[in-house]
Design a protein around this motif. Structure first.
Motif, PDB file in Angstrom:
ATOM      1  N   PHE A 110     -50.817  47.391 -13.803  1.00 12.45           N
ATOM      2  CA  PHE A 110     -49.411  47.268 -13.444  1.00 12.45           C
ATOM      3  C   PHE A 110     -49.066  47.995 -12.161  1.00 12.45           C
ATOM      4  N   LEU A 111     -49.917  48.934 -11.746  1.00 12.53           N
ATOM      5  CA  LEU A 111     -49.583  49.763 -10.593  1.00 12.53           C
ATOM      6  C   LEU A 111     -50.340  49.299  -9.361  1.00 12.53           C
ATOM      7  N   TYR A 112     -49.597  49.137  -8.276  1.00 15.73           N
ATOM      8  CA  TYR A 112     -50.234  48.698  -7.033  1.00 15.73           C
ATOM      9  C   TYR A 112     -51.218  49.752  -6.553  1.00 15.73           C
ATOM     10  N   ILE A 146     -33.439  59.134 -25.667  1.00 19.70           N
ATOM     11  CA  ILE A 146     -33.398  57.709 -25.301  1.00 19.70           C
ATOM     12  C   ILE A 146     -33.829  57.545 -23.844  1.00 19.70           C
ATOM     13  N   LEU A 183     -43.218  53.675 -10.733  1.00 14.34           N
ATOM     14  CA  LEU A 183     -44.333  54.032  -9.866  1.00 14.34           C
ATOM     15  C   LEU A 183     -44.611  52.949  -8.820  1.00 14.34           C
ATOM     16  N   ASN A 184     -44.097  51.746  -9.037  1.00 20.14           N
ATOM     17  CA  ASN A 184     -44.303  50.689  -8.046  1.00 20.14           C
ATOM     18  C   ASN A 184     -43.197  50.651  -7.003  1.00 20.14           C
ATOM     19  N   ALA A 199     -43.838  43.726 -13.313  1.00 18.15           N
ATOM     20  CA  ALA A 199     -43.372  45.109 -13.245  1.00 18.15           C
ATOM     21  C   ALA A 199     -42.374  45.316 -12.116  1.00 18.15           C
ATOM     22  N   THR A 200     -42.520  44.551 -11.018  1.00 18.48           N
ATOM     23  CA  THR A 200     -41.602  44.745  -9.897  1.00 18.48           C
ATOM     24  C   THR A 200     -40.434  43.760  -9.943  1.00 18.48           C
ATOM     25  N   PHE A 217     -36.537  47.042 -26.188  1.00 14.93           N
ATOM     26  CA  PHE A 217     -35.661  48.114 -25.715  1.00 14.93           C
ATOM     27  C   PHE A 217     -34.335  48.122 -26.469  1.00 14.93           C
ATOM     28  N   PHE A 243     -37.562  57.927 -23.517  1.00 16.54           N
ATOM     29  CA  PHE A 243     -38.205  56.729 -24.063  1.00 16.54           C
ATOM     30  C   PHE A 243     -38.159  55.584 -23.049  1.00 16.54           C
ATOM     31  N   ILE A 244     -36.985  55.371 -22.438  1.00 20.29           N
ATOM     32  CA  ILE A 244     -36.868  54.272 -21.473  1.00 20.29           C
ATOM     33  C   ILE A 244     -37.747  54.546 -20.253  1.00 20.29           C
ATOM     34  N   LEU A 267     -52.163  50.744 -17.500  1.00 16.98           N
ATOM     35  CA  LEU A 267     -51.329  50.939 -16.307  1.00 16.98           C
ATOM     36  C   LEU A 267     -52.054  50.483 -15.038  1.00 16.98           C
ATOM     37  N   ILE A 287     -33.158  51.101 -29.055  1.00 14.17           N
ATOM     38  CA  ILE A 287     -31.967  51.905 -28.752  1.00 14.17           C
ATOM     39  C   ILE A 287     -30.941  51.731 -29.871  1.00 14.17           C
ATOM     40  N   PHE A 310     -40.448  56.323 -20.082  1.00  8.03           N
ATOM     41  CA  PHE A 310     -41.873  56.191 -20.406  1.00  8.03           C
ATOM     42  C   PHE A 310     -42.306  54.731 -20.420  1.00  8.03           C
ATOM     43  N   PHE A 311     -41.492  53.874 -21.037  1.00  9.30           N
ATOM     44  CA  PHE A 311     -41.927  52.485 -21.164  1.00  9.30           C
ATOM     45  C   PHE A 311     -41.630  51.647 -19.930  1.00  9.30           C
ATOM     46  N   THR A 312     -40.996  52.249 -18.908  1.00  9.74           N
ATOM     47  CA  THR A 312     -40.804  51.497 -17.670  1.00  9.74           C
ATOM     48  C   THR A 312     -41.536  52.178 -16.511  1.00  9.74           C
ATOM     49  N   ILE A 313     -42.531  53.009 -16.838  1.00  9.41           N
ATOM     50  CA  ILE A 313     -43.332  53.684 -15.796  1.00  9.41           C
ATOM     51  C   ILE A 313     -43.801  52.703 -14.714  1.00  9.41           C
ATOM     52  N   PRO A 314     -44.328  51.514 -15.101  1.00  9.87           N
ATOM     53  CA  PRO A 314     -44.814  50.599 -14.057  1.00  9.87           C
ATOM     54  C   PRO A 314     -43.751  50.280 -13.015  1.00  9.87           C
ATOM     55  N   MET A 315     -42.480  50.223 -13.442  1.00  6.84           N
ATOM     56  CA  MET A 315     -41.422  49.920 -12.474  1.00  6.84           C
ATOM     57  C   MET A 315     -41.226  51.077 -11.510  1.00  6.84           C
ATOM     58  N   ILE A 322     -32.046  53.839 -32.763  1.00  3.35           N
ATOM     59  CA  ILE A 322     -31.835  55.269 -32.503  1.00  3.35           C
ATOM     60  C   ILE A 322     -30.364  55.616 -32.698  1.00  3.35           C
TER      61      ILE A 322
END
Lengths: 345, 135
Positions: free
Chosen positions: A146-148, B11, B24-25, A239-240, A43, B14-15, A143, A47, B17-22, A50
């Motif tokens: 990673f998803l419950y 940006i 959605l949980n 993930a959590t 990350f 991008f963040i 995914l 960033i 997308f790559f933290t979707i698991p966080m 970018i």
């Protein structure tokens, strides 16, 4: 040389977690510490890249076009090949990112005797499509670990992906796609002398690394099975942000090899050629509309030049000019001042 | 920074997308469902670790042995012989499809097709009740 070094590097990267987990028992180091570290680097690194790119001024408008430019209303122009506004640029960019439109125009050049002959070459486009789409769908499919609550769309993707029901557990189509694409992209560099000549270790290393990830993943699904239940427990913990190694589950070493290679890829990503994922959006030949003749483009690094106009010069040397007998052009300068005031107002 | 009206949303996307698991949980993640293990029997046909990772491979082997080769006996890790049968051997101890198989399979989103042909114990019980009711 380049090939050997890259291959050795990937083999070393496979051995690190192998020894670390099976001999030294560093499960939680390779399961928790390394993934967090790698994604932190991913990350921050991206960033940083970018922001670095966005700070570079763009001196000229240089879209590369291959179609009729927008000009007179009765001349048909090519919206995608020569976009005239932001919306058309977005469309062009979309087709570029999703379908690799410019790669579809790839040509091969060969000498036949003394004649240089160009021909259509869609293989690179096809290999790239197989690889990138395979990778993307595989990433989305992960995914489920990673998803419950697994969203139903992931179940549909899984159903379509294992549609042919070959083997048990069924072989995923995307696994074959990514493997086929990678092998083609690797063989292209090894077999074609022209491409081989311009290939560096930084070209081979990502190929071997991703090949390592794909092969370890396929082996984990079909040959050396791991306790998926334990893997998901670990993944949800990560993930959590409540990471913990699953208590009574024994996850096989191959999982840690797979994970470590993925972490390497993530940490390596921002500092390698793989940042073309972000870089494609910063390509001035792609992301600018071809409206040079409609809109003036000002170079942002233009030095603010202090100029001395004719009227200011005349005002400055008024006395000398009058003494030398020159006629002053005051009427014209008055008009200029009026125009300037009007503009300011 | 130039074009920050486009770069900053980029940006952020991008963040996200790559933290979707966080995302959605958030709020949805609860204690991980545990399958209900048999109370009387402590040992399966193979070791616990093997069964956890390889049970689908074993079931596939059993299917091939029973249906294609006509062999119905299996010698387990403890030297005991077992009758090769999903409904009569496995489900004798693991009495419930819902409380044992499905809890894990739903959790990790895998789709075994055993019950396309086999009849789950719950279904057997339902069938029995229906037959008795009609008699």
């Amino acid at each position: 040389m380049n090939v050997g070094v890259s291959l050795l590097a990937v083999i070393a990267l496979i051995l690190i977690p192998w020894i670390g987990v099976s001999a030294l028992g560093l499960d939680s180091f390779f399961g928790i510490v390394i993934p967090y570290l790698a994604f932190f680097v991913f990350f921050i690194g991206l960033i940083y890249r970018i922001v670095q790119w966005a700070r570079v001024p763009q001196p000229f408008k240089i879209p590369s076009v291959c179609g009729q430019e927008k000009s007179l209303p009765w001349i048909k122009y090519s919206r995608l090949e020569s976009p005239a506004n932001t919306w058309e640029v977005v469309l062009r960019m979309f087709f570029e990112v999703v379908f690799f439109r410019s790669l579809f125009r790839n040509l091969r050049a060969d000498l036949q005797g003394r004649r240089l002959i160009y021909g259509s070459a869609k293989w690179l486009w096809f290999g790239a499509i197989l690889f990138h789409w395979g990778f993307f769908i595989v990433l989305i499919r992960h995914l489920r670990l990673f998803l419950y609550h697994v969203p139903s769309i992931l179940n549909y993707i899984d159903y379509v992906d294992s549609f042919f029901q070959i083997g048990f557990p069924p072989i995923y189509i995307t696994d074959l796609m990514i493997l086929g694409g990678l092998l083609f992209l690797l063989l292209r560099r090894l077999v074609d002398a022209k491409v081989s000549y311009i290939s560096h270790a930084s070209d081979y290393f990502p190929l071997f690394l991703i090949l390592g990830i794909v092969i370890s993943g396929i082996l984990m699904r079909h040959v050396y099975k791991v306790d998926v239940y334990g893997v998901k427990e670990l993944a949800i913990g990560l993930a959590t942000l409540h990471p913990a190694m699953p208590k009574d589950a024994h996850i096989g070493t191959i999982f840690f090899v797979h994970l470590f290679l993925v972490c390497t890829l993530a940490a390596y990503f921002p500092f390698s050629k793989l940042v073309h994922m972000v870089g494609v959006f910063f390509s001035p030949t792609r992301n600018l509309p071809n409206d040079n003749r409609m809109r003036r483009y000002v170079n942002p690094w233009d030095y603010p030049v202090k100029y001395h106009t004719f009227c200011e010069w005349q005002e400055h040397f008024k006395e000398q000019l009058q003494q030398a007998g020159f006629e002053l052009d005051e009427e014209w300068c008055k008009g200029q001042n009026v125009a300037k005031e009007n503009k300011a107002a | 920074m130039y074009n920050s009206d486009k770069v900053i949303p980029g940006i952020i996307i991008f963040i996200i997308f790559f933290t979707i698991p966080m995302w959605l949980n958030l709020g949805g993640a609860k204690a991980i469902p545990r399958p209900e293990l048999p109370k009387e029997e402590k040992n399966c046909v193979e070791s616990k670790e093997y069964m956890r990772a390889y049970h689908m491979k074993l079931l596939l082997k059993w299917r091939n042995m029973a249906i294609r080769e006509g062999k119905r006996t299996f010698v387990g890790a403890d030297g005991k012989t077992y009758l090769i049968s999903l409904q009569n051997t496995c489900m004798k101890c693991h009495k419930s499809n819902e409380k044992f198989c499905d809890r894990c399979h739903k959790f990790v989103a895998t789709h075994p097709d055993c019950w396309h042909c086999h009849i789950a114990p719950e279904e057997v019980a339902k069938l029995r009740r229906w037959q008795n009711g009609n008699r």
